[in-house]
Design an enzyme around this catalytic site. Sequence first.
Site, PDB file in Angstrom:
ATOM      1  N   GLU A  55       0.821  -1.207   0.000  1.00 42.52           N
ATOM      2  CA  GLU A  55       0.000   0.000   0.000  1.00 42.52           C
ATOM      3  C   GLU A  55       0.856   1.260   0.000  1.00 42.52           C
ATOM      4  O   GLU A  55       0.527   2.250  -0.665  1.00 42.52           O
ATOM      5  CB  GLU A  55      -0.916   0.017   1.226  1.00 42.52           C
ATOM      6  CG  GLU A  55      -1.875  -1.161   1.313  1.00 42.52           C
ATOM      7  CD  GLU A  55      -1.323  -2.293   2.143  1.00 42.52           C
ATOM      8  OE1 GLU A  55      -2.090  -2.867   2.929  1.00 42.52           O
ATOM      9  OE2 GLU A  55      -0.118  -2.622   2.017  1.00 42.52           O
ATOM     10  N   CYS A  87      -0.134   0.405   7.617  1.00 42.15           N
ATOM     11  CA  CYS A  87      -0.577   0.815   6.279  1.00 42.15           C
ATOM     12  C   CYS A  87      -1.914   1.532   6.336  1.00 42.15           C
ATOM     13  O   CYS A  87      -2.197   2.396   5.484  1.00 42.15           O
ATOM     14  CB  CYS A  87      -0.678  -0.401   5.365  1.00 42.15           C
ATOM     15  SG  CYS A  87       0.921  -1.145   4.991  1.00 42.15           S
TER      16      CYS A  87
END
Length: 361
Positions: A55, A87
């Site tokens: 991500e 993330c």
Amino acid sequence: MYSSADYGYMARALGLARRGLYTTSPNPRVGCVVVKEGQVVGEGWHERAGEPHAEVHAVRAAGSRAHGATVYVTLEPCNHFGRTPPCSEALIAAQVGRVVAAMEDPNPQVAGAGLARLRGAGIPTECGLLEAEARLLNPGFISRVTRGRPWVVLKSAASLDGRTALKNGKSFWITGEAARRDAHRLRARSCAVATGIGTVLADDPRLDVREVETSRQPLKVVFDSRLRMPSSARVLQGAPALLIAAQASRETQARLEDAGAEVLIIPGRGPVVDIPEALGVLARRGINELMVEAGARLLGAFLAAGAADEWVAYLAPSLLGDDGRGMFAIPELADLKERRQLEIREIRQVGRDLRVRARFM
């Protein structure tokens, strides 16, 4: 309901995740795609432990275009500090508009927490798109965090009548070059490759990956109940090998440690290693997938311990006859009801040989 575009972008994220097939352990293989107004504006995958997650790579690539975008990720964004920051916080900071995950984090202690954090920040989330495909990418990670042991793949190379060697032990080479190269791909994706001392004494294998390019060699593991390993064995050359024994004298242990091995004593019933306990130790060391390339005795011991998940057999178009050595040493069955059942997942021709992949039921 998911749209056809949703399926397409998640399939792209799964393709990205596969790029980390040989490198991410002990972390899972994860891919991510950022889409805005029907255009991919950023993508990434997790490459190796300690480096940014998928991500983060994708959001960085998208830059300001991540604002209001849809994020497709093959595993729920993490919500805890490990070697890298969460993330979920990176996605919140980027002000993305929607997050679609293929599957929740399988760790019972954190499952759903990352998606909940995103929803708490006002970001809509969905989960379950192409989940089966995402799970197939990470059987070892899922096994380690849910069962406390690696995903165990048993590997055999045999003639079409199921013989791995002649009666005198000769086995080079039953299968062809293409099959051996394919088996090295399985080694490369494994965190560890194991064999038994019988195979070491008979064949003197190296247990490393040579036929495919990889930046990471799997851990070499030898089940050696009475520590009969010779100091000159090729498996002890190069990267350190882990020898798992049930008993050993201090002198023998010291000799092998001087030769570069790590020795671990795990006693079982009598002079044999407790396989489930050994798998627990490997899991605590971050081993997700264990490939066992061994003779009939050790493969049979894994079956008897209920410690085998998958079997990959390379079958050559040849016959060795009844006197040849078999693939599994298991007690004689009194009734067909006692047989071990498998579910065949794949049959493929590799060169002149067949590869059969099956799951133990």
